[in-house]
Design a protein around this motif. Structure first.
Motif, PDB file in Angstrom:
ATOM      1  N   LYS A   1      36.220  30.935  34.219  1.00 13.73           N
ATOM      2  CA  LYS A   1      37.548  30.755  33.951  1.00 13.73           C
ATOM      3  C   LYS A   1      38.531  30.069  35.006  1.00 13.73           C
ATOM      4  O   LYS A   1      39.437  29.042  34.490  1.00 13.73           O
ATOM      5  CB  LYS A   1      38.217  32.395  34.015  1.00 13.73           C
TER       6      LYS A   1
ATOM      7  N   GLY B   1      43.365  36.806  39.456  1.00 12.27           N
ATOM      8  CA  GLY B   1      42.391  37.516  40.071  1.00 12.27           C
ATOM      9  C   GLY B   1      42.693  37.429  41.791  1.00 12.27           C
ATOM     10  O   GLY B   1      42.491  38.085  42.532  1.00 12.27           O
TER      11      GLY B   1
ATOM     12  N   TYR C   1      45.055  40.106  43.066  1.00 11.18           N
ATOM     13  CA  TYR C   1      44.295  41.083  43.191  1.00 11.18           C
ATOM     14  C   TYR C   1      43.655  41.157  44.403  1.00 11.18           C
ATOM     15  O   TYR C   1      43.385  42.261  45.093  1.00 11.18           O
ATOM     16  CB  TYR C   1      43.620  41.604  42.115  1.00 11.18           C
TER      17      TYR C   1
ATOM     18  N   VAL D   1      37.650  45.070  45.152  1.00 10.76           N
ATOM     19  CA  VAL D   1      38.714  44.455  44.436  1.00 10.76           C
ATOM     20  C   VAL D   1      38.744  45.153  43.022  1.00 10.76           C
ATOM     21  O   VAL D   1      39.926  45.528  42.601  1.00 10.76           O
ATOM     22  CB  VAL D   1      38.586  42.952  44.315  1.00 10.76           C
TER      23      VAL D   1
ATOM     24  N   SER E   1      42.374  47.012  41.932  1.00 17.17           N
ATOM     25  CA  SER E   1      43.008  46.393  40.679  1.00 17.17           C
ATOM     26  C   SER E   1      42.895  47.727  39.576  1.00 17.17           C
ATOM     27  O   SER E   1      43.655  47.299  38.715  1.00 17.17           O
ATOM     28  CB  SER E   1      42.246  45.050  40.192  1.00 17.17           C
TER      29      SER E   1
ATOM     30  N   GLY F   1      42.487  35.485  33.885  1.00 15.40           N
ATOM     31  CA  GLY F   1      42.371  36.913  34.527  1.00 15.40           C
ATOM     32  C   GLY F   1      41.712  38.102  33.523  1.00 15.40           C
ATOM     33  O   GLY F   1      40.621  37.477  33.107  1.00 15.40           O
TER      34      GLY F   1
ATOM     35  N   ILE G   1      45.278  39.343  30.616  1.00 22.70           N
ATOM     36  CA  ILE G   1      46.527  38.181  30.304  1.00 22.70           C
ATOM     37  C   ILE G   1      46.936  38.346  28.869  1.00 22.70           C
ATOM     38  O   ILE G   1      48.074  38.500  28.408  1.00 22.70           O
ATOM     39  CB  ILE G   1      46.262  36.626  30.699  1.00 22.70           C
TER      40      ILE G   1
ATOM     41  N   ARG H   1      27.439  32.118  40.084  1.00 23.67           N
ATOM     42  CA  ARG H   1      28.087  32.787  41.121  1.00 23.67           C
ATOM     43  C   ARG H   1      27.123  32.511  42.228  1.00 23.67           C
ATOM     44  O   ARG H   1      27.471  32.308  43.557  1.00 23.67           O
ATOM     45  CB  ARG H   1      28.124  34.239  40.880  1.00 23.67           C
TER      46      ARG H   1
ATOM     47  N   ASP I   1      35.502  46.723  35.316  1.00 21.23           N
ATOM     48  CA  ASP I   1      36.633  46.155  34.959  1.00 21.23           C
ATOM     49  C   ASP I   1      36.861  46.540  33.363  1.00 21.23           C
ATOM     50  O   ASP I   1      38.001  46.540  33.170  1.00 21.23           O
ATOM     51  CB  ASP I   1      36.449  44.567  35.111  1.00 21.23           C
TER      52      ASP I   1
END
Ligand code: DC
Length: 225
Positions: free
Chosen positions: A16, A35, A38, A96, A100, A126, A129, A154, A181
């Motif tokens: 993203k 992100g 947060y 996080v 968040s 995000g 959004i 990652r 999340d």
């Protein structure tokens, strides 16, 4: 042609932020990495040794947060200090999702995000959004790829700073964050009904940005990029 607001939601590692940066640069739009906001709150909570959600919420509400564009992406300034270099550590990533998920933290961040987006001409990335921050965004994209593909991406980013991490660790961490999340009570990670689902497992970042521009053109025929 008016300047659009473009919402890009999706799980960790979907690309993203990289895609949003490419899009914003190409369109001459602002870019808001929600992100990172947060993450900055989480970093401050760790620095101040705050664990109790009420204490974290009070800190977030009182925090003077500014977001500024930079050559290398968005910078977050908290109480006058640029904390951007410290917000992507495994320690911050590990906490996080918990931070968040706190309702008052989200309320404070969403208010700031809406203010930034008021004038349009912005790409926001995000989790909420399209569903919560800008339910009337001109373009909504839900960007995703398989857990494995996202973990490979990652892993490449992370191992530069943390050679001790294995591919298995990264895949587990991504799955854990996906779960947290998308199962939290307030504004969970979820595709908005009117968002376009884009699986970019087989696409490059440039190819993903190009696909989003095509979506903009098909919805707004006068759109020029
Ligand atoms: O995009 P990121 O990995 O830097 O985001 C870090 C965390 O922040 C993510 O695990 C969930 C949270 N987040 C959120 O709850 N809502 C957003 N709009 C953006 C991020």
């Amino acid at each position: 042609m008016k300047k659009l607001s473009i919402a890009i939601d999706g799980p960790a590692g979907a690309g993203k932020s990289s895609v949003s940066k490419i899009l914003a640069a190409r369109l001459g739009y602002a870019y808001l990495d929600t992100g990172a906001m947060y993450r900055a709150v989480t970093y401050e909570a760790i620095e101040r040794k705050l664990v109790d959600p009420e204490a974290v919420a009070a800190m977030a509400e009182a925090l003077d947060m500014e977001v500024l564009p930079g050559q290398d992406g968005m910078h977050v300034i908290t109480d006058g200090r640029d904390v951007t270099p410290f917000i992507r550590t495994p320690e911050v990533s590990g906490r996080v999702s918990e931070v968040s998920a706190i309702g008052r933290v989200r309320k404070a961040m969403v208010a700031l995000q809406r203010k930034q987006a008021e004038k349009g001409g912005i790409v926001l990335d995000g989790r909420d959004i399209g569903t919560t921050v800008l339910p009337k965004a001109d373009i909504k994209i839900f960007l995703t790829a398989s857990v494995h593909i996202r973990a490979v991406r990652r892993f490449k980013e992370l191992t530069e700073g943390h050679p001790e991490m294995t591919m298995e660790d990264v895949e587990k961490e991504i799955s854990r964050r996906d779960y947290l999340d998308s199962h939290r009570e307030i504004s969970p990670l979820k595709k908005a009904e009117d968002a376009v689902l884009l699986d970019n497992g087989e696409l490059t970042l440039e190819g993903t940005a190009e696909a989003i521009i095509r979506i903009c053109r098909s919805k707004f025929p006068g759109f020029d990029a």
